[in-house]
Enzyme design. Structure first.
Site, PDB file in Angstrom:
ATOM      1  N   TYR A  84       7.580  12.947  27.649  1.00 47.15           N
ATOM      2  CA  TYR A  84       8.473  13.523  28.653  1.00 47.15           C
ATOM      3  C   TYR A  84       7.713  14.342  29.679  1.00 47.15           C
ATOM      4  CZ  TYR A  84      12.103  11.644  25.830  1.00 47.15           C
ATOM      5  OH  TYR A  84      12.889  10.769  25.157  1.00 47.15           O
ATOM      6  N   HIS A  93       8.682   7.236  16.147  1.00 46.75           N
ATOM      7  CA  HIS A  93       7.442   6.471  16.336  1.00 46.75           C
ATOM      8  C   HIS A  93       6.908   5.959  15.013  1.00 46.75           C
ATOM      9  CE1 HIS A  93       6.836   7.649  20.559  1.00 46.75           C
ATOM     10  NE2 HIS A  93       7.461   8.748  20.196  1.00 46.75           N
TER      11      HIS A  93
END
Lengths: 526, 348, 200
Positions: free
Chosen positions: A258, A304
């Site tokens: 981000y 992830h």
């Protein structure tokens, strides 16, 4: 650069002459320029590595490079693009624009600013030097999972660790500077809810940087201790756990993602209103959406690692949390569309890049949503589908936004309009190249091609060839960008101080090119 | 994406398609509005900018609607995930172990244990000959399982992290050194299914394929019996002496699959990474030291212990080959029986 | 009224705060290591077996049986022969069970090993209590020595009923060259350096 220096010499308190100007400078504009050029150089370096990868993958079989070198290329490409190209580019834009946007004379901590830039070239020199070392450069992927990056790593890993430390320190200093500037240096009347969105998104990004770069530093320090001081953080033999590495890494890694996209949101939110000639729709919801994305980024890292073997409850929690991110992201996209709706649009190069950003980033968002669904992720994980996803959000996402920003503010920096046709050619070449490269990767991934392999089974051949051709188109069209920037610096039709049609923001109230010192007396913001 | 052959892989496929079409639908609406405004609200068409820039109701709606869509997506996703975590007992348990760069399969309780290496020839990889149909997706010993039975995989690794993936089963689990992960499948259809390692595991990460041969129960049992038979024969043949020629030709074949990836076909290794065997002090010096390093590996290096990986005959053959190939002409011959004795001593 | 701080003072205090938060986050990175262990213990994540010692639950539940599968894995370049004496045992929850692994060092050197346990499914890890285990200690073996390595465990009757098979795996790591193993290499006797000590 010479012309630029000459122009600025006419101002009082102009910059020093020669090389020392750049070495010792504490001027936010100079440092911004340094950051941007450095990032562009790294972009081309990392790009060359990407082209080497794509050239090898043009056809099945090993043609150009051996697997060992291929792994070094994927690793270095990732590290350079993330830490060398995208992040410094955003810091460069922040340096140039933040003081001008909030009405400050300079960054809050100019000397620290100089430091935080000049660490970077040394960090990357160290990192690139590993390519020439015995045993080769780091070859364990940019995610450097232990134990491949500890027990099984080439000796150059120690240099890699120190390079990461230096980059981390540079980013942290940059972030501190940005926060201090935004919170302390605003012109009178510039309240928080009047800040341009680029400033807002950078403020949030800077807090993310402060929160997670030290964690990255921590994890590489643990690696260093495992390798050289006999500890066992990640070594099962001594009671450690390789999965712990992945947890800590992604605790840094997801907010990092981000960090690379929030400022892009800010840039696009500046550009779209200008060229739609309409105020940004839903300013405050944009601010809240950005903040909630930043908050959520801390509680989704396990997506992830859905395949490491988690209990059912864990998978469900992280799946739901990840899906939630789609809500604020969706709000942003809707706001941009609503801004364009019923506007009066023109399509100069920055706007083209911004629109491409909205479309292609949203496609990347969709594939992200698909990846969030844990059971489906078992099929996508570590395949080219993931590669397609994160390149869609990073290349036509972050990189396009940076290019949009450069085109948007270039006349303000140089005092010249860039050649519009050339800009449009650059845009269309990049746009076609990017889609040709990354769109087929969705198909290859769904067909079952794992990532990070130098050679592949025959059924993946056709799409790989298309992707390689696209990559070369995209790569070489960046040379157009380089020529265009040099041309614009050297001359061109002079830009007005507004540059565009009635843009909003303090940066458009000062002359173009922006004088060496701006807002020595703070402007009044109503 | 392959629809796959198992119940799980098919529900994953359906889930994938549902989400895909939802995304397409959202995309069509959002991009539709956007391109419509790009087309109609452009300055060149004389559009005047309106001045609205906020509408709380609309903003609330487009926060809630995606939220509702997400909940609709989460329901089937959760159902599939719960199905994947079915803990009921399996008919067969197989331990899958990742090595750099091969897989090992051990049938628990059956005394069947073998390694699965890639068989794609170097010539094909280096474009010196035509690539085969299953280029990079072929192995010497595929994993054989019966159709219609629940098979549980216990997945682990001995060196770095690998990941065992067969797309047709929708099974992907990381193999983590020191830890054990489990996953399961139940394949109704006999057939050959192929997959690959999906976690970067070093130089030859792209060259460790997975092949699963699903057979009807009766054929599976035949295969199992045959495997045990072969093993018994191996033990028996280890007691016999083999001619030098046979050892050399067998040794060359073993060398190609087990050693050549690192030490290279010509025995010269890769400077500074993998040592040469050609002319090395070990391969031309003390024979017991040579046997020791092949059987037991070398601590702290990439050299693995081949004691378990190869049969006594293969070990004898490959050591003989290494001592006599590429001008290492020591003339030494290693008897399978000698190796067998060393191996058996460990098992007493 | 508070005195108005100059911009420079404000910047300085902000830098101090921010640097402090960086240091805190750096520390937090390290704090994740013990936090993760706590997290694993609570959720059984990763099949880490942490509960050790003789505080096992009592009272067995004869209504069901649990299959316990014993797996042996040699980490790379660990040449020892290593296997479970009985690869599969059936126990009642709450019943103490003795099991053993066999290890043999075929090399010409004395070596030291450390066994690392792991349990699957990971939810079961917190219900598997080891009263005594060879994995609590380093295991030195002389050249050509063979040893039976014991293990005493109890399965908690609280084990969720949907779990009927537990896999217990031991991965044997060669730690001969580490610092910790030095004392084991020096000691002449090949006795296990202790039994029943809860050091892990």
């Amino acid at each position: 650069m010479n012309t630029m220096a000459k122009v600025e010499h006419t101002e009082h308190h102009g910059p020093a002459a020669g090389l020392t100007r750049w070495l010792y400078t504490t001027n936010h504009k100079d440092i911004g320029t340094l950051y941007l050029w450095f990032s562009f150089a790294m972009f081309l370096t990392g790009g060359c590595m990407a082209l080497m990868i794509r050239a090898e993958l043009f056809q099945p079989g090993l043609q150009l490079i051996q697997p060992e070198f291929f792994n070094q290329m994927t690793t270095m490409h990732g590290l350079i693009m993330v830490f060398g190209a995208v992040m410094p580019a955003f810091v460069g834009l922040a340096n140039w624009m933040l003081p001008m946007m909030v009405g400050a004379p300079d960054m809050a901590l100019p000397r620290m600013n100089n430091w935080s830039f000049w660490i970077l070239p040394f960090a990357f020199a160290m990192m690139l030097s590993t390519l020439f070392m015995e045993g080769g450069a780091p070859n364990f992927g940019w995610t450097f999972y232990a134990p491949l990056s500890t027990t099984y790593a080439p000796p150059s890993v120690t240099y890699f660790i120190f390079a990461v430390h230096m980059m981390g320190i540079s980013s942290i200093m940059g972030a501190i500077n940005i926060i201090a500037t935004i919170l302390n240096m605003r012109a009178p009347g510039m309240t928080m809810m009047k800040l341009p969105l680029f400033v807002w998104t950078w403020l949030i990004t800077a807090f993310l940087l402060i929160a997670v770069m030290p964690v990255l530093a921590g994890v590489v320090t643990m690696m260093l201790m495992d390798i050289h001081f006999g500890t066992s953080f990640f070594n099962a033999a001594g009671g450690g756990d390789p999965v712990l590495f992945q947890h800590i890494f992604w605790f840094f890694g997801h907010p990092e993602v981000y960090i690379m996209i929030l400022p892009a949101f800010g840039i696009v939110s500046e550009i779209i209103p200008t060229f739609a000639r309409k105020r940004l729709f839903g300013y405050s919801s944009m601010v809240y959406a950005t903040s909630s994305i930043a908050f959520l980024s801390f509680i989704v890292w396990v997506h992830h690692m859905f395949t490491v073997g988690l209990p059912l409850m864990g998978e469900l929690f992280f799946m739901y949390a990840t899906m939630l991110i789609a809500v604020p992201t969706g709000v942003k996209v809707f706001n941009w569309v609503a801004t364009m709706f019923r506007g009066s649009m023109t399509f100069e190069t920055p706007m083209l890049f911004a629109i491409a950003f909205v479309v292609l980033f949203t496609i990347g968002g969709f594939s992200g949503l698909m990846l969030a669904i844990a059971p489906a992720d078992f099929q996508y994980h570590d395949t080219y589908f993931v590669v397609a996803h994160f390149h869609y959000v990073l290349v036509p996402g972050a990189v396009f936004a940076i290019m949009a920003g450069v085109y948007y503010w270039l006349p303000k920096w140089t005092g010249h309009y860039y050649p519009e046709t050339m800009g449009k050619v650059h845009f269309w070449c990049s746009f076609i190249g990017v889609n040709l490269t990354f769109f087929p990767m969705h198909f290859i991934g769904l067909a079952g091609m794992p990532r990070r392999i130098p050679d592949y089974a025959l059924q993946f051949a056709d799409f790989n060839m298309v992707a390689s051709i696209g990559a070369f188109i995209f790569g070489f069209s960046q040379l157009i960008f380089l020529v265009l920037i040099i041309k614009t610096i050297r001359g061109g039709s002079p830009a007005t101080s507004e540059v565009w049609d009635e843009p909003h923001g303090l940066e458009w109230t000062i002359p173009s090119p922006a004088p060496y010192h701006t807002f020595s007396t703070p402007p009044e913001v109503k | 994406m392959p629809r796959g052959v198992t119940e799980i892989s098919q529900s994953v496929f359906d889930l994938h398609m549902i989400i895909f079409w939802i995304c397409v639908a959202i995309g069509v609406v959002v991009f539709g509005v956007m391109f419509w405004s790009i087309f109609h609200h452009r300055q060149s068409r004389g559009a005047q900018a309106h001045h609205f820039h906020e509408n709380t109701l609309v903003e609330i709606i487009w926060t809630l609607v995606p939220f509702a869509i997400l909940i609709a997506m989460a329901i089937p996703a959760t159902a599939t995930l719960v199905k994947m975590y079915d803990p009921s007992d399996a008919d067969i348990d197989i331990q899958v172990t990742g090595y750099q760069w091969k897989w090992r399969y051990q049938y628990l309780g059956e005394d069947v244990d073998f390694f699965s290496n890639t068989t794609t020839p170097k010539e094909q990889i280096n474009n010196e000959s035509e690539k085969g149909e299953n280029y990079l997706l072929e192995v010497d010993n595929p994993l054989v399982i019966p159709a219609g039975k629940k098979i549980r995989f216990l997945i682990t690794s001995v060196d770095v992290i690998h990941s065992w993936w067969v797309p047709a089963f929708a099974v992907k689990k990381d193999a983590i050194p020191g830890f054990i992960n489990e996953s399961w499948t139940n394949v109704p259809e006999p057939g050959i299914y192929r997959g690959q390692c999906t976690e970067l595991c070093g130089t030859y990460h792209g060259f460790m394929p997975i092949v699963v041969d699903v057979r009807p129960q009766a054929e599976y049992e035949l295969w199992l019996a045959e495997m045990k038979n072969i093993k018994a024969q191996e033990i028996a043949s280890a007691k016999q002496s083999i001619s030098m020629e046979e050892l050399m030709s067998k040794g060359e074949a073993v060398y190609k699959t087990a050693c050549a990836a690192c030490h290279q076909i010509n025995g010269e290794g890769i400077p500074n990474v993998f040592p040469a065997i050609k002319g090395s002090s070990i391969a031309t010096g003390d024979i017991s030291q040579h046997i020791d390093i092949v059987l037991n590996g070398k601590a702290g290096s990439a050299m693995q212990a081949f004691r378990e990986q190869l049969s006594a005959v293969d070990l004898a053959a490959v050591i003989t080959y290494e001592r006599n190939a590429w001008g290492n002409d020591s003339g030494d011959k290693v008897e399978p029986a000698a190796i067998d004795e060393l191996k058996m001593a460990a098992k007493q | 009224m508070k005195p108005v701080k100059s911009a420079q003072q404000k910047n300085r205090s902000m830098v101090r705060t921010l640097i402090l938060s960086c240091v805190l986050m750096f520390g937090f990175g390290f704090a994740l290591v013990p936090l993760y262990d706590v997290f694993c213990r609570i959720t059984g994540l990763n099949g880490k077996v942490l509960n050790t010692g003789p505080n096992a639950p009592t009272g067995s539940d004869k209504n069901r049986t649990i299959r316990v599968q014993m797996i042996a894995v040699n980490n790379e370049s660990m040449p020892w022969e290593f296997r479970a004496l009985s690869p599969m045992v059936t126990v009642y929850p709450g019943e103490s069970k003795q099991a053993a692994y066999l290890a043999h060092n075929p090399t010409s050197e004395k070596m030291v090993a450390q066994a690392i346990p792991s349990v699957s499914p990971s939810e079961a890890a917190q219900y598997l209590h080891k009263v005594n285990c060879f994995c609590f200690d380093r295991q030195p073996l002389d050249s050509l020595e063979t040893r039976e390595m014991p293990l005493l465990f109890v399965i908690d009757p609280e084990l969720p009923t949907y779990i009927s098979t537990i896999t217990l795996s031991y991965t044997l790591f060669d730690i001969t060259s580490t610092k910790a193993a030095e004392s084991d290499l020096l000691s002449k006797s090949a006795q296990p350096n202790s039994t029943g000590r809860n050091t892990l």
